[in-house]
Design an enzyme around this catalytic site. Structure first.
Site, PDB file in Angstrom:
ATOM      1  N   LYS A 149       0.787  -1.365   0.066  1.00  0.00           N
ATOM      2  CA  LYS A 149      -0.008  -0.108   0.008  1.00  0.00           C
ATOM      3  C   LYS A 149       1.187   1.169  -0.061  1.00  0.00           C
ATOM      4  CE  LYS A 149      -4.449   1.073   0.141  1.00  0.00           C
ATOM      5  NZ  LYS A 149      -5.434  -0.027  -0.309  1.00  0.00           N
TER       6      LYS A 149
HETATM    7  P1  NAD Z   1     -13.901   7.600  -2.720  1.00  0.00           P
HETATM    8  O1  NAD Z   1     -12.726   8.602  -2.267  1.00  0.00           O
HETATM    9  O2  NAD Z   1     -14.212   7.557  -4.411  1.00  0.00           O
HETATM   10  O3  NAD Z   1     -15.264   7.437  -1.693  1.00  0.00           O
HETATM   11  C1  NAD Z   1     -15.202   7.589  -0.507  1.00  0.00           C
HETATM   12  C2  NAD Z   1     -16.572   8.064  -0.050  1.00  0.00           C
HETATM   13  O4  NAD Z   1     -16.822   8.097   1.276  1.00  0.00           O
HETATM   14  C3  NAD Z   1     -16.894   9.444  -0.415  1.00  0.00           C
HETATM   15  O5  NAD Z   1     -18.420   9.254  -1.083  1.00  0.00           O
HETATM   16  C4  NAD Z   1     -16.915  10.368   0.722  1.00  0.00           C
HETATM   17  O6  NAD Z   1     -17.748  11.357   0.515  1.00  0.00           O
HETATM   18  C5  NAD Z   1     -17.321   9.214   1.710  1.00  0.00           C
HETATM   19  N1  NAD Z   1     -16.922   9.552   3.096  1.00  0.00           N
HETATM   20  C6  NAD Z   1     -15.803   9.836   3.547  1.00  0.00           C
HETATM   21  N2  NAD Z   1     -16.016  10.036   4.922  1.00  0.00           N
HETATM   22  C7  NAD Z   1     -17.179   9.563   5.270  1.00  0.00           C
HETATM   23  C8  NAD Z   1     -17.760   9.444   6.560  1.00  0.00           C
HETATM   24  N3  NAD Z   1     -16.963   9.551   7.737  1.00  0.00           N
HETATM   25  N4  NAD Z   1     -18.972   9.163   6.443  1.00  0.00           N
HETATM   26  C9  NAD Z   1     -19.782   8.974   5.414  1.00  0.00           C
HETATM   27  N5  NAD Z   1     -19.026   9.046   4.105  1.00  0.00           N
HETATM   28  C10 NAD Z   1     -17.872   9.562   4.189  1.00  0.00           C
HETATM   29  O7  NAD Z   1     -13.207   6.102  -2.381  1.00  0.00           O
HETATM   30  P2  NAD Z   1     -13.410   4.678  -2.831  1.00  0.00           P
HETATM   31  O8  NAD Z   1     -12.526   4.444  -3.928  1.00  0.00           O
HETATM   32  O9  NAD Z   1     -15.091   4.602  -2.906  1.00  0.00           O
HETATM   33  O10 NAD Z   1     -13.207   3.890  -1.456  1.00  0.00           O
HETATM   34  C11 NAD Z   1     -13.931   3.601  -0.398  1.00  0.00           C
HETATM   35  C12 NAD Z   1     -13.300   2.567   0.465  1.00  0.00           C
HETATM   36  O11 NAD Z   1     -13.189   1.274  -0.408  1.00  0.00           O
HETATM   37  C13 NAD Z   1     -12.084   2.812   1.055  1.00  0.00           C
HETATM   38  O12 NAD Z   1     -11.979   2.261   2.390  1.00  0.00           O
HETATM   39  C14 NAD Z   1     -10.907   2.088   0.165  1.00  0.00           C
HETATM   40  O13 NAD Z   1      -9.946   1.842   0.760  1.00  0.00           O
HETATM   41  C15 NAD Z   1     -11.874   0.872  -0.110  1.00  0.00           C
HETATM   42  N6  NAD Z   1     -11.683   0.245  -1.391  1.00  0.00           N
HETATM   43  C16 NAD Z   1     -11.722   0.802  -2.758  1.00  0.00           C
HETATM   44  C17 NAD Z   1     -11.437   0.097  -3.581  1.00  0.00           C
HETATM   45  C18 NAD Z   1     -11.467   0.967  -4.944  1.00  0.00           C
HETATM   46  O14 NAD Z   1     -11.295  -0.032  -6.072  1.00  0.00           O
HETATM   47  N7  NAD Z   1     -11.666   2.089  -5.164  1.00  0.00           N
HETATM   48  C19 NAD Z   1     -11.011  -1.077  -3.698  1.00  0.00           C
HETATM   49  C20 NAD Z   1     -10.941  -1.806  -2.383  1.00  0.00           C
HETATM   50  C21 NAD Z   1     -11.271  -1.006  -1.368  1.00  0.00           C
END
Ligand code: NAD
Length: 438
Positions: free
Chosen positions: A125
């Site tokens: 990471k």
């Molecule tokens: P992103 O930045 O696109 O979205 C994050 C979302 O969470 C946004 O809508 C933001 O407004 C919201 N948010 C942030 N803090 C918040 C809170 N306290 N309460 C409510 N909403 C809140 O990120 P993403 O790519 O969608 O990733 C989200 C999660 O999924 C992370 O933990 C990331 O590590 C995990 N993840 C992402 C991927 C990927 O392919 N993008 C893959 C595996 C895991």
């Protein structure tokens, strides 16, 4: 383009949400989970000790000339937890809370995730401690190039392949490819995944994580003999993963009753119109739910969302959203962890004792890394597939992995989290034994 007053207003909302969220060390949670699994597997203490420590931790200084001409120095990290099963793989995050411990924990999660879905990678990471909402596109461009240069000695197609994570995206991956290609003097499309389709990316990558979450949720509902149409779902976080998950479950016939993001949440007991919400978010300058209204839709807080009356709760925002302070109040009998590390170790124990079924992050959100793997395979052979082929392979890997974890957990009479971790740790330990210690 987002204006300065809009960014400041957004920062106030985010800070208010962050102040409500207790801070624990994600690394402590990761170690506690590993220790528990090691004991149950009666793991060789030497192999346990290897897995408790990342193979490599790199901290870099990232100087950036800001738009006003001043130089600001950001801290950047790349951690490779294990390369026992193959090259390391894991995203890059731009966030003000990024620190070495968080990156170490997320790197270890990637090791277990790749092992549980059986793809030939280890875990890594990376991240930069910065607030991208306060930075212009030009500043992010310069930050990305400088950070890529700083970590270039340890990344590469056969060593460690980054990808997007929170606040990074295909455009940032394209800048990483270009930086690496210029420095190496050759095109290196396979150095990162999650790229734009026009630059070595894969069809279906953007939707893959949410699609995978929806697939495993569907598999779980089948095992529990529940009909999607009678299932009420609440999704916390409406970014890439949350919105695609909600879209996938809505298409499957589930009733998505609540969604939220940093600007707040929406609730409708009869089910929200997800396509309509997606149109609103796409038109919002910061891609937020903020300002959405429709008949029968109530505004709720993030706290309300987590404890609302739903059958399935899907945390898809950031880590440690379900903690000792709210675990007892969660009403949903099923939690599918779309975010990485959304549940603290203590909260997990509370949920377990209450009989809540939790599909762990390392299985539930593995769709992203699965399609990243498919992207890497396509880049290596320079032959690209139609989206149907990508989705078909994703579906096969996710449903087979869910079945393996479900059967193993049933057989050992443990939770799905423990089952997934036991399978994953045993696979990594087996690879270490096969290689031997050099
Ligand atoms: P992103 O930045 O696109 O979205 C994050 C979302 O969470 C946004 O809508 C933001 O407004 C919201 N948010 C942030 N803090 C918040 C809170 N306290 N309460 C409510 N909403 C809140 O990120 P993403 O790519 O969608 O990733 C989200 C999660 O999924 C992370 O933990 C990331 O590590 C995990 N993840 C992402 C991927 C990927 O392919 N993008 C893959 C595996 C895991």
């Amino acid at each position: 383009m987002v204006t300065k007053p809009e960014r400041d207003a957004q920062t106030r909302v985010v800070d208010a949400v962050a102040a409500e969220t207790p801070r624990h060390s994600l690394w402590e949670t990761a170690l506690a989970q590993l220790d528990d699994v090691a004991m149950r597997l009666q793991l060789d203490p030497g192999i346990h000790a290897i897995l408790r420590q990342p193979e490599r931790e790199l901290t870099v200084a990232v100087p950036v000339v800001m738009d006003d001409g001043q130089i600001k120095v950001f801290s950047g990290y790349r951690v490779q937890h294990s390369s026992a099963r193959g090259p390391c793989k894991g995203g890059i995050r731009y966030h003000p809370d990024v620190d070495l411990n968080e990156v170490k924990a997320l790197a270890a999660l990637m090791t277990w995730k790749c092992a549980v879905v059986g793809i030939p990678y280890g875990g890594a990471k990376g991240g930069v401690r910065c607030d991208p909402r306060q930075m212009s596109e030009a500043e992010l461009y310069r930050l990305t190039r400088r950070f890529t240069t700083a970590i270039l000695p340890i990344i590469g197609s056969r060593r460690d392949i980054p990808a997007p994570d929170v606040n990074t995206n295909p455009q940032i991956m394209a800048w990483m490819v270009d930086t690496a290609s210029i420095i190496k003097g050759e095109t290196t499309l396979d150095i990162v995944t999650g790229k734009p389709v026009g630059l070595g990316g894969s069809q279906g990558r953007k939707e893959a994580t949410g699609r995978g979450v929806a697939l495993v949720t569907g598999e779980l509902l089948k095992r529990l003999q529940r009909e999607p149409s009678g299932t009420r779902v609440a999704v916390q976080g409406y970014g890439n993963v949350g919105s695609e998950t909600a879209t996938g479950l809505y298409a499957m016939g589930c009733r998505v009753v609540a969604v939220s993001d940093i600007s707040g949440g929406l609730y409708c007991g009869d089910g929200l119109d997800i396509p309509d919400i997606n149109r609103h978010v796409a038109a919002h300058p910061q891609r937020l739910l903020q300002g959405y209204t429709a008949p029968g839709v109530q505004q709720i807080t993030n706290r309300d969302l987590l404890t609302c009356d739903a059958d399935v709760l899907i945390p898809a925002a950031l880590e440690h959203q379900i903690h000792i302070g709210n675990a007892a109040e969660i009403r949903a009998p099923i939690i599918v962890e779309a975010a990485n590390g959304p549940t603290t170790h203590e909260a997990d124990e509370i949920l377990n004792s209450r009989g809540v079924i939790v599909v762990p992050d390392i299985l539930a959100n593995a769709g992203g890394v699965v399609v990243s793997y498919l992207e890497w395979v396509q880049d290596l052979q320079a032959l690209f597939w139609e989206e149907e082929e990508v989705n078909g392979r994703l579906c096969t890997i996710m449903t087979n992995s869910f079945r393996e974890v479900w059967d193993f957990a049933q057989q050992k009479e443990v939770s799905l989290r423990l089952g997934a971790y036991m399978l994953a740790v045993a696979r990594v330990a087996a690879a270490i034994r096969l290689r031997g210690i050099f």
